[in-house]
Motif scaffolding. Structure first.
Motif, PDB file in Angstrom:
ATOM      1  N   LEU A  99       0.807  -1.212   0.000  1.00  0.00           N
ATOM      2  CA  LEU A  99       0.000   0.000   0.000  1.00  0.00           C
ATOM      3  C   LEU A  99       0.843   1.267   0.000  1.00  0.00           C
ATOM      4  O   LEU A  99       0.432   2.299  -0.548  1.00  0.00           O
ATOM      5  CB  LEU A  99      -0.923   0.004   1.224  1.00  0.00           C
ATOM      6  CG  LEU A  99      -2.032   1.052   1.279  1.00  0.00           C
ATOM      7  CD1 LEU A  99      -3.022   0.847   0.141  1.00  0.00           C
ATOM      8  CD2 LEU A  99      -2.745   0.991   2.618  1.00  0.00           C
ATOM      9  N   ARG A 110       3.744  -6.336  -5.888  1.00  0.00           N
ATOM     10  CA  ARG A 110       2.503  -6.596  -6.612  1.00  0.00           C
ATOM     11  C   ARG A 110       2.578  -7.947  -7.322  1.00  0.00           C
ATOM     12  O   ARG A 110       1.621  -8.725  -7.301  1.00  0.00           O
ATOM     13  CB  ARG A 110       2.253  -5.470  -7.623  1.00  0.00           C
ATOM     14  CG  ARG A 110       0.927  -5.566  -8.383  1.00  0.00           C
ATOM     15  CD  ARG A 110      -0.162  -4.841  -7.663  1.00  0.00           C
ATOM     16  NE  ARG A 110      -1.419  -4.895  -8.416  1.00  0.00           N
ATOM     17  CZ  ARG A 110      -2.467  -4.134  -8.150  1.00  0.00           C
ATOM     18  NH1 ARG A 110      -2.428  -3.260  -7.158  1.00  0.00           N
ATOM     19  NH2 ARG A 110      -3.576  -4.239  -8.853  1.00  0.00           N
ATOM     20  N   ALA A 271      -5.307  -3.548   5.436  1.00  0.00           N
ATOM     21  CA  ALA A 271      -6.043  -3.155   4.234  1.00  0.00           C
ATOM     22  C   ALA A 271      -7.047  -4.219   3.825  1.00  0.00           C
ATOM     23  O   ALA A 271      -8.105  -3.907   3.269  1.00  0.00           O
ATOM     24  CB  ALA A 271      -5.064  -2.893   3.094  1.00  0.00           C
ATOM     25  N   THR A 275     -11.356  -1.988   4.821  1.00  0.00           N
ATOM     26  CA  THR A 275     -12.253  -1.421   3.812  1.00  0.00           C
ATOM     27  C   THR A 275     -13.450  -2.328   3.554  1.00  0.00           C
ATOM     28  O   THR A 275     -14.559  -1.841   3.317  1.00  0.00           O
ATOM     29  CB  THR A 275     -11.496  -1.152   2.505  1.00  0.00           C
ATOM     30  OG1 THR A 275     -10.827  -2.344   2.089  1.00  0.00           O
ATOM     31  CG2 THR A 275     -10.463  -0.050   2.678  1.00  0.00           C
ATOM     32  N   VAL A 335     -12.474   4.368   1.008  1.00  0.00           N
ATOM     33  CA  VAL A 335     -11.316   5.227   0.749  1.00  0.00           C
ATOM     34  C   VAL A 335     -11.858   6.498   0.108  1.00  0.00           C
ATOM     35  O   VAL A 335     -12.218   6.512  -1.065  1.00  0.00           O
ATOM     36  CB  VAL A 335     -10.284   4.540  -0.167  1.00  0.00           C
ATOM     37  CG1 VAL A 335      -9.120   5.493  -0.465  1.00  0.00           C
ATOM     38  CG2 VAL A 335      -9.762   3.261   0.490  1.00  0.00           C
ATOM     39  N   PHE A 395     -12.485   1.466  -5.523  1.00  0.00           N
ATOM     40  CA  PHE A 395     -11.250   0.718  -5.319  1.00  0.00           C
ATOM     41  C   PHE A 395     -10.050   1.434  -5.935  1.00  0.00           C
ATOM     42  O   PHE A 395      -9.016   0.830  -6.179  1.00  0.00           O
ATOM     43  CB  PHE A 395     -11.372  -0.683  -5.920  1.00  0.00           C
ATOM     44  CG  PHE A 395     -12.378  -1.552  -5.216  1.00  0.00           C
ATOM     45  CD1 PHE A 395     -12.051  -2.224  -4.055  1.00  0.00           C
ATOM     46  CD2 PHE A 395     -13.672  -1.691  -5.714  1.00  0.00           C
ATOM     47  CE1 PHE A 395     -12.977  -3.018  -3.398  1.00  0.00           C
ATOM     48  CE2 PHE A 395     -14.607  -2.488  -5.070  1.00  0.00           C
ATOM     49  CZ  PHE A 395     -14.260  -3.150  -3.905  1.00  0.00           C
ATOM     50  N   ARG A 400      -2.614   0.968  -9.945  1.00  0.00           N
ATOM     51  CA  ARG A 400      -2.604   0.802  -8.496  1.00  0.00           C
ATOM     52  C   ARG A 400      -3.997   0.592  -7.932  1.00  0.00           C
ATOM     53  O   ARG A 400      -4.236   0.769  -6.735  1.00  0.00           O
ATOM     54  CB  ARG A 400      -1.938   2.003  -7.818  1.00  0.00           C
ATOM     55  CG  ARG A 400      -0.451   2.108  -8.155  1.00  0.00           C
ATOM     56  CD  ARG A 400       0.302   2.923  -7.141  1.00  0.00           C
ATOM     57  NE  ARG A 400       0.387   2.246  -5.850  1.00  0.00           N
ATOM     58  CZ  ARG A 400       1.450   2.277  -5.045  1.00  0.00           C
ATOM     59  NH1 ARG A 400       2.545   2.937  -5.416  1.00  0.00           N
ATOM     60  NH2 ARG A 400       1.440   1.674  -3.888  1.00  0.00           N
ATOM     61  N   CYS A 402      -6.981  -1.275  -6.269  1.00  0.00           N
ATOM     62  CA  CYS A 402      -6.858  -2.196  -5.140  1.00  0.00           C
ATOM     63  C   CYS A 402      -6.719  -3.646  -5.603  1.00  0.00           C
ATOM     64  O   CYS A 402      -7.578  -4.165  -6.321  1.00  0.00           O
ATOM     65  CB  CYS A 402      -8.084  -2.069  -4.241  1.00  0.00           C
ATOM     66  SG  CYS A 402      -8.105  -3.240  -2.876  1.00  0.00           S
ATOM     67  N   GLN A 405      -9.712  -6.226  -4.774  1.00  0.00           N
ATOM     68  CA  GLN A 405     -11.078  -5.910  -5.180  1.00  0.00           C
ATOM     69  C   GLN A 405     -11.953  -7.155  -5.274  1.00  0.00           C
ATOM     70  O   GLN A 405     -13.066  -7.190  -4.742  1.00  0.00           O
ATOM     71  CB  GLN A 405     -11.065  -5.178  -6.518  1.00  0.00           C
ATOM     72  CG  GLN A 405     -12.445  -4.811  -7.039  1.00  0.00           C
ATOM     73  CD  GLN A 405     -12.378  -3.959  -8.300  1.00  0.00           C
ATOM     74  OE1 GLN A 405     -11.305  -3.533  -8.723  1.00  0.00           O
ATOM     75  NE2 GLN A 405     -13.515  -3.701  -8.906  1.00  0.00           N
ATOM     76  N   THR A 440     -10.169   5.874   6.843  1.00  0.00           N
ATOM     77  CA  THR A 440     -11.261   5.399   6.010  1.00  0.00           C
ATOM     78  C   THR A 440     -12.534   6.133   6.419  1.00  0.00           C
ATOM     79  O   THR A 440     -12.569   6.823   7.441  1.00  0.00           O
ATOM     80  CB  THR A 440     -11.457   3.876   6.166  1.00  0.00           C
ATOM     81  OG1 THR A 440     -11.639   3.573   7.564  1.00  0.00           O
ATOM     82  CG2 THR A 440     -10.268   3.100   5.617  1.00  0.00           C
TER      83      THR A 440
END
Length: 456
Positions: A99, A110, A271, A275, A335, A395, A400, A402, A405, A440
């Motif tokens: 993140l 990633r 994370a 969310t 977010v 998202f 980048r 999320c 998702q 958030t």
């Protein structure tokens, strides 16, 4: 350096000319008193590309799908998280995980995490998600029998924490679920209200102590999970995300250092549950306020799933349920603000963006833009969210976007299905729900709801 003036375009204003906005410097404490209202008022008065100044920086605010696409997708390499308020708030807590990292470090992380978040991998966890939802529905059913209300936001936070740690990290933390939720609240309260100017007052010191205690607790939980896996070794099969981070045999990635593993696990835990918990809370809140849509959802679940437990294979048939979820995160995006720092000069909306400029995009205001959403303040699940492009960013957007998702939507849909299959949740009298924009977007005083068992 980015090309400033496309061929044939009208030259941009010269250096130092910023988009319209208040002429005077603004106090950060005043903005943070009600940031959602501040952003709404700013765009209403000054337009889709505007700016404001504080004592130490100028902030640009982009509030159109075209501008958001340029920042988050088309020229995303020129807009970094490094040096932004997000970086300032989250890196001391999360370290350099997915993140908060940038550049080659982010690309490596990633690639490492991506296999665990592919849809086929996510859907293999449907049994775990349903089991957690069944346990929650049972607890809420018992509360209904006693005539008690339930604290929805804390309970779904404990649920999503249980799911993400079990699915991605092979760990069970149900025994500390509620304490974990309190720790997240303490962290949000400190970070969300920190303005750098009140470091000497008693309230600040109390919040700082709570933050330090919460961070220490989270670090201990994460270190316990990592030590346990190092002792037990891979969990069989192709391994989970924690196996990949520890460099388990057969995973085509370089192992991470001990600090990188800690940072990545903490990032995934935080994370991966926060969310989703907020999305579930806001959806249940809105369905409680709109019984006509709650009734349609229950009828759809009865038709598609019946009385059996749902699976991921049922989700494509739950069309209205998904639309209710999508509309909830339009109105209340977990977010609510995305911040980036310009690496090089750029051209944005006809203005020259100097390198080092802080540029922000807000899903809160984009999702309420009257040019892109009819009656934007109303809860209308029938909207076509899938065609909204960069006017709909629950998202984020671009490379980048999320990574979780699919995980978040699958989990939220299965939990909603199990809960609404068995229970009715309605507003609790005397419990106002006000959105509070901290790290958030959360219900300021929690989400308390009445619950009753369904009898047909």
């Amino acid at each position: 350096m980015a090309r400033l003036t496309p061929s044939g375009a009208v030259p941009a204003p010269g250096p130092g000319v910023r988009p319209p906005g208040p002429a005077e410097d603004l106090e950060l404490s005043g903005i943070r008193a009600d940031p959602l209202a501040f952003l709404e008022n700013l765009t209403t008065e000054y337009g889709d590309l505007c700016s404001h100044r504080t004592s130490d920086r100028t902030v640009w605010f982009a509030n159109s799908p075209e501008l958001a696409r340029h920042i988050l997708k088309d020229n995303y390499t020129n807009y970094t998280k490094a040096g932004t308020p997000d970086d300032f708030m989250l890196t001391p807590l999360l370290g350099k995980g997915l993140l908060t990292s940038n550049g080659a470090r982010w690309e490596r992380q990633r690639r490492l995490c991506a296999p665990s978040f592919r849809r086929v991998a996510v859907e293999s966890f449907d049994g775990l998600m349903v089991a957690a939802a069944l346990d929650l529905a049972a607890v809420w059913g018992e509360a209904a029998d006693r005539g008690e209300t339930v604290r929805v936001d804390h309970d779904v936070t404990a649920l999503t924490l249980r799911v993400v740690t079990a699915a991605l990290l092979g760990s069970e933390v149900a025994s500390v679920g509620h304490r974990f939720g309190q720790a997240v609240d303490d962290i949000n309260r400190f970070i969300g209200h920190f303005d750098g100017a009140s470091s000497g007052d008693g309230e600040f010191r109390a919040r700082l102590r709570a933050y330090a205690g919460a961070k220490g607790f989270l670090d201990r939980v994460v270190d316990t999970m990592i030590r346990a896996r190092r002792l037990t070794g891979p969990q069989g099969g192709s391994g989970d995300l924690l196996d990949a981070m520890l460099g388990a045999p057969g995973r085509d990635v370089d192992s991470l250092s001990a600090q990188e593993v800690h940072d990545q696990v903490l990032t995934m835990v935080m994370a991966g549950h926060e969310t989703t918990a907020k999305a579930l809370s806001w959806t249940l809140h809105l369905l409680g306020r709109h019984p006509e849509h709650a009734a349609r959802v229950r009828a759809e679940i009865d038709r598609v799933v019946g009385t059996r437990s749902p699976t991921a294979a049922d989700l494509p048939g739950l069309v209205h349920t998904r639309r209710c979820l999508d509309e909830a995160v339009r109105l209340f995006p977990p977010v609510w603000l995305i911040s980036r720092l310009a690496v090089h000069d750029d051209l944005l909306g006809g203005f020259r963006v100097p390198a080092g400029t802080l540029v922000c995009v807000s899903p809160w205001t984009l999702h309420r833009h009257p040019q892109h959403w009819e009656a934007p303040e109303e809860y209308r699940p029938e909207r076509r969210h899938d065609r909204a492009g960069h006017s709909y960013l629950p998202f984020g957007g671009g490379p980048r976007v999320c990574i979780g998702q699919a995980f978040a939507t699958t989990e939220a849909m299965l939990v909603l299905t199990v809960v609404l299959q068995r229970l009715r949740l309605t507003r609790a009298p005397g419990s106002p729900v006000v959105p509070e924009a901290l790290v958030t977007l959360r219900p300021r005083d929690g989400l308390v709801m009445r619950v009753e068992r369904r009898h047909g």
